[in-house]
Design an enzyme around this catalytic site. Structure first.
Site, short mmCIF file in Angstrom:
data_model
loop_
_atom_site.label_atom_id
_atom_site.label_comp_id
_atom_site.label_asym_id
_atom_site.label_seq_id
_atom_site.Cartn_x
_atom_site.Cartn_y
_atom_site.Cartn_z
N GLY A 178 0.82 -1.20 0.00
CA GLY A 178 0.00 0.00 0.00
C GLY A 178 0.85 1.25 0.00
N THR A 179 0.31 2.32 -0.56
CA THR A 179 1.10 3.54 -0.75
C THR A 179 1.25 4.38 0.52
OG1 THR A 179 -0.84 4.80 -1.47
CG2 THR A 179 0.44 3.68 -3.17
N ASP A 180 0.27 4.32 1.43
CA ASP A 180 0.31 5.24 2.57
C ASP A 180 1.55 5.08 3.43
OD1 ASP A 180 -2.02 6.51 1.88
OD2 ASP A 180 -3.30 5.34 3.21
N THR A 181 2.00 3.85 3.61
CA THR A 181 3.20 3.62 4.44
C THR A 181 4.33 2.99 3.64
OG1 THR A 181 2.25 1.52 5.21
CG2 THR A 181 1.91 3.46 6.59
N LYS A 195 5.97 9.86 0.12
CA LYS A 195 4.73 10.00 -0.63
C LYS A 195 4.34 11.46 -0.63
CE LYS A 195 -0.03 8.36 -1.09
NZ LYS A 195 -1.14 7.55 -0.52
#
Length: 350
Positions: free
Chosen positions: A104-107, A177
């Site tokens: 996943g991109t958030d972390t 990010k």
């Protein structure tokens, strides 16, 4: 910004381990919002077959999933360690040309930075990728990002840990990010300067009951009690994201005394800047000098993700005190500038 050196030719055949951990890449919506799902093997195989046809590169791959796929917002201190263990196991068993971690991109930048330290010394690239829009949804970037990751391995990227996203390959120890609604969601926010002669990391002495580390960002009106609470909770250490070259609200001497008490208890405090350029210089302003005298460690120009990952890694292998300070301020993987230059005043132009 693409900062990774590659050789000028591509392999005509590659072997790749693909580890799916969850994230938007494979999410579905059953009416209550996007959530991760298991069982992406056939869809990954179809994407790889398309990659082979379009690029003329044969791909031998092994696909696995974490025991429990997650929304990356649920990533915890052990997530990177579990991923690293599977990566090392795959390398030992199959000796692939590279590893793709779908995350996943958030972390992703946090986990990617920690993986860089966990996997230091491996001889193949580990490439994290994911998506802003799930596989199969209109406008999805999942296939193109996986293709970019495969291409980066076929181009023989240097060993290490990277993030492949949008149109760029980023060193994970320098990536953040920067967008949640743009295909180019990540940026290399600091120059990547791996040491010419990588220092030998200390021998691993894993701690079973290693205390947790945290990240705290200062803000106008911050009360010292809030920082004190964070330092008492994150007894392994705290990355303190400060203004500019290393300043924060002093509240007289209350804030500094909180830091002094923490370092006296053996809790390291690492000071970084929330700016995207420049470096921490604890000698420059009075608040910085006060923090330095209270035992804080200057974190140079590390990103928040790299600083947190590095501190957690060093604590987990059993370092403390002056030994931790030494390695925290040494450029190990390119997470710090080789020769940070501080100026008494900002540059001006005539």
């Amino acid at each position: 910004m693409t900062s990774i050196a590659t050789v000028p030719h591509r392999l005509s055949q590659i072997s790749v381990d693909i580890l799916y951990t969850g994230g938007t890449f494979g999410m579905v919506d059953h009416g209550d919002g996007l959530r991760p799902r298991r069982g992406l093997g056939s869809e990954i195989a179809n994407t790889i077959a398309r990659f082979e046809r379009e690029n003329g590169i044969a791909v031998r791959f092994d696909y696995t999933e974490l025991e429990q796929v997650i929304d990356s917002a649920d990533a915890g201190p052990d997530t990177a360690r579990r991923i690293a263990a599977q990566v090392r196991s795959g390398i030992a068993e199959r000796q692939p040309d590279g590893i793709v971690v779908v995350h996943g991109t958030d972390t992703m930048a946090y986990v990617g930075a920690r993986l860089a330290f966990e996997l230091h010394g491996i001889e193949v690239p580990v490439v994290l990728t994911g998506a802003q829009i799930p596989l199969g949804f209109p406008g999805s970037d999942a296939r193109s990002n996986l293709t970019l990751a495969l291409n980066s391995i076929a181009a023989q990227a240097v060993p290490g840990t990277f993030i492949a996203f949008g149109e760029s390959l980023h060193p994970s120890v320098r990536a953040s990010k920067r967008a949640c609604d743009d295909y180019d969601g990540f940026a290399t926010v600091r120059e990547y300067t791996p040491p010419t002669a990588p220092p030998r990391l200390p021998e691993t002495r894993p701690r079973i009951d290693s205390p947790s580390v945290g990240l705290f960002t200062v803000f106008p009106g911050m009360h010292p009690d809030l920082l004190d609470t964070a330092l008492r909770h994150y007894q392994g250490g705290l990355v303190l994201e400060c203004y500019g070259s290393g300043t924060l609200p002093l509240h007289g001497s209350a804030t500094v005394e909180v830091i002094r008490a923490a370092t006296a208890r053996g809790t390291p405090v690492v000071v970084i800047t929330h700016c995207d350029s420049g470096t921490v210089d604890l000698d420059r302003y009075q608040p910085g000098r006060a923090m330095r005298d209270a035992g804080a460690i200057g974190g140079g120009d590390m990103t928040r993700e790299a600083a947190l990952a590095k501190l957690g890694y060093l604590v987990d292998i059993g370092l403390s005190g002056s030994e931790l300070r030494r390695w925290m301020t040494t450029n190990l993987l390119g997470e710090l500038s080789n020769h940070p230059v501080t100026q008494p005043f900002p540059h001006t132009s005539n």
